[in-house]
Design an enzyme around this catalytic site. Structure first.
Site, PDB file in Angstrom:
ATOM      1  N   ASP A 170      61.973  34.860  92.301  1.00  0.00           N
ATOM      2  CA  ASP A 170      62.838  36.022  92.123  1.00  0.00           C
ATOM      3  C   ASP A 170      63.197  36.615  93.482  1.00  0.00           C
ATOM      4  O   ASP A 170      63.326  35.870  94.462  1.00  0.00           O
ATOM      5  CB  ASP A 170      62.120  37.039  91.231  1.00  0.00           C
ATOM      6  CG  ASP A 170      63.066  37.792  90.313  1.00  0.00           C
ATOM      7  OD1 ASP A 170      63.825  38.630  90.828  1.00  0.00           O
ATOM      8  OD2 ASP A 170      63.038  37.541  89.102  1.00  0.00           O
ATOM      9  N   HIS A 174      63.954  43.660  91.494  1.00  0.00           N
ATOM     10  CA  HIS A 174      63.907  42.833  90.288  1.00  0.00           C
ATOM     11  C   HIS A 174      62.636  41.998  90.218  1.00  0.00           C
ATOM     12  O   HIS A 174      61.971  41.919  89.172  1.00  0.00           O
ATOM     13  CB  HIS A 174      65.152  41.936  90.294  1.00  0.00           C
ATOM     14  CG  HIS A 174      65.411  41.187  89.035  1.00  0.00           C
ATOM     15  ND1 HIS A 174      64.969  39.908  88.820  1.00  0.00           N
ATOM     16  CD2 HIS A 174      66.111  41.529  87.925  1.00  0.00           C
ATOM     17  CE1 HIS A 174      65.376  39.491  87.633  1.00  0.00           C
ATOM     18  NE2 HIS A 174      66.076  40.458  87.070  1.00  0.00           N
ATOM     19  N   SER A 176      66.074  39.060  81.608  1.00  0.00           N
ATOM     20  CA  SER A 176      65.133  38.877  82.711  1.00  0.00           C
ATOM     21  C   SER A 176      63.765  39.440  82.378  1.00  0.00           C
ATOM     22  O   SER A 176      62.750  38.955  82.897  1.00  0.00           O
ATOM     23  CB  SER A 176      65.655  39.592  83.968  1.00  0.00           C
ATOM     24  OG  SER A 176      66.647  38.857  84.611  1.00  0.00           O
TER      25      SER A 176
END
Length: 525
Positions: free
Chosen positions: A163, A223, A410
């Site tokens: 990520d 994220h 996600s």
């Protein structure tokens, strides 16, 4: 090889030395061994089996659980999986199962699990709770943890999070992170001033209007930190949130930077995370059993993605990927590659959440966060670890129910990845295909009622009733998956084979960084 020969070889190995990954401080493994009916019917044979079986394998006989069911205990430090295989290979044995410890039902003491605090959503971590009429898509982690919490922290299964990197200073992550790697080769994307290096921390991925890679202005998403928290935030530490994987360890691998990431970096990172060699880089000393890919883009799966996926699956590594957030359109790569566990997104009520994509490639679905209102606080976000910085890191925090709400496939994906990791702590010998089967066969049916989701096309489709052809086998159920894993005997080695359809080697991968997209679509969910 005959069963008896294989069992004798395994027995010799077990008696020679304590094997496996269990620590001496952990309870010794115990088994319930069911003898074959013909052995039980013959008193002399049954008596001989009761006496000889534990002696041959160096086990202690503790009595019987029922007629023809021996209770045997190993020595501290012995490998439960190897012992189970040796017992199952004995010609007098019909079946073997772990004698699971049973504990009182108890929740960890993380304050955000049961309810929100002054900064968090009122429903707390609703997605980990036992499902009920108001939230049928919750994954039942609270009962799953009574079956497995991932073993000891020092030896638990590793989940790699590919990520944007992580914030290692977050108190719910600091003690759960293994040394990772930064695979971003382009310094303009990496932001940290160089290319690939051994620092997977996230410096921020904020963008401005006129960004050369085509992104509009947006604050840093954090994220990777958010995904990592859902997999493995420190649990039962009286701080913040609970991670779905409890004691699972997280391997941070940075592949996404400012605006985008490149497929070439991602496939190299997949191989490295799985313990495979990557030219010019040190070998990963902590190979992962599960890869979490909350990213995607670029249409159909190509041979580059498929080759990497086949290679890591041949190592026994499970690949879990999010399907995308383009409002009910087709699933894109890498989630649509062969052998990937593709994860769709659900609302709290079990319907497809508005932004989640659909299609037959989806393996199963899990909560992805939705607001269920047109104004006011977001009611059902996926609360997780984050940072307070709008550009550069400022300090640790958790996502809430406002503009920072975590929404997107996600965030459904790490719930499945964590469950896959716990499945492997229950039954380490399962192949990637067998792990997927456990997850799918234990999934709960989607709720009835409402307009059914249709096959993906050129028109958006928002919230709709999931079907097995559009959202996968069902809704993730951690407790049921771990129960099923405990009675599943591995059939053999897993892995992929062959390449996929040819594609563009230089495919530009657009990350599923859902912050901007989720803000635009949160009221449509």
């Amino acid at each position: 090889m005959h069963k008896k020969t294989r069992g004798a070889a395994m027995a010799a190995l077990l008696l020679a030395s304590p094997l496996g990954t269990s620590l001496a401080a952990e309870p010794p493994p115990r088994f319930i061994v069911t003898l074959r009916s013909e052995a039980v019917a013959q008193a002399a044979a049954a008596t001989a089996a009761r006496a000889s079986l534990p002696q041959r394998l160096g086990l202690q006989a503790l009595g019987e659980a029922g007629a023809g069911q021996l209770v045997l205990r190993g020595r501290p430090g012995q490998d439960a999986v190897a012992l189970r295989q040796a017992l199952a290979a004995d010609p007098a044995v019909a079946a073997v199962q772990l004698d699971r410890p049973v504990r009182r039902h108890a929740l960890p003491n993380d304050p955000r699990l049961a309810r929100g605090d002054s900064l968090g959503p009122a429903v707390g971590q609703w997605y980990l709770q036992t499902p009920d009429a108001s939230r049928p898509s919750a994954i039942d982690a609270v009962r799953g943890w009574d079956l497995s919490r991932g073993g000891s922290l020092s030896s638990s299964v590793i989940v790699a999070v590919l990520d944007t990197g992580v914030r290692p200073d977050h108190p719910d992550l600091a003690d759960k992170l293994l040394p990772g790697y930064d695979f971003i080769s382009d310094p303009a994307i990496a932001i940290d001033g160089d290319g690939r290096d051994g620092d997977p921390s996230d410096p921020g991925d904020h963008t401005a209007d006129g960004d050369p890679f085509g992104c509009s202005a947006a604050p840093s998403s954090w994220h990777g930190t958010q995904v990592a928290g859902l997999v493995g935030a420190a649990t039962d530490n009286a701080v913040g949130m609970a991670g779905a994987g409890w004691n699972l360890r997280v391997l941070p691998v940075r592949v996404l930077g400012r605006c985008i990431g490149y497929q070439s970096d991602i496939v190299a990172a997949m191989r490295w995370a799985a313990g495979l060699p990557v030219s010019g880089l040190p070998t990963n000393p902590n190979p992962a059993r599960v890869l979490n890919l909350s990213l995607g883009g670029g249409g159909a799966c190509d041979s580059v993605y498929q080759g990497a996926i086949d290679a890591v699956r041949a190592q026994g590594v499970v690949v879990v990927a999010s399907v995308g957030n383009s409002n009910g359109r087709a699933v894109t790569a890498p989630a649509n590659c062969r052998g990937v566990i593709a994860v769709g997104g659900l609302r709290h009520d079990g319907q497809k959440v508005g932004y989640s994509d659909v299609g037959p490639e989806i393996s199963l679905s899990a909560p992805a966060g939705n607001c269920a209102n047109d104004s006011g606080p977001c009611l059902y976000p996926i609360s997780t670890t984050s940072d307070r910085g709008l550009a550069e890191p400022v300090g640790p925090t958790y996502t809430g129910d406002g503009a920072d709400a975590s929404l997107g496939t996600s965030f459904a994906t790490p719930l499945v990845a964590a469950t896959a990791g716990l499945v492997l702590t229950v039954q380490a010998g399962l192949s990637p295909d067998e792990v997927r089967q456990v997850l799918q066969r234990s999934a709960r049916s989607f709720p009835e009622g409402g307009t059914a989701c249709r096959a993906p096309g050129a028109v958006d489709q928002l919230a709709c009733r999931c079907t097995t052809s559009t959202c996968g086998a069902g809704m993730l159920d951690m407790a049921a998956a771990l129960q099923r894993a405990s009675t599943t005997v591995p059939a053999g080695e897993g892995g992929g084979g062959g390449g996929g359809a040819p594609g563009r080697l230089g495919l530009l991968v657009l990350a599923l960084l859902v912050v901007a997209a989720a803000r635009a679509t949160r009221r449509r969910a």
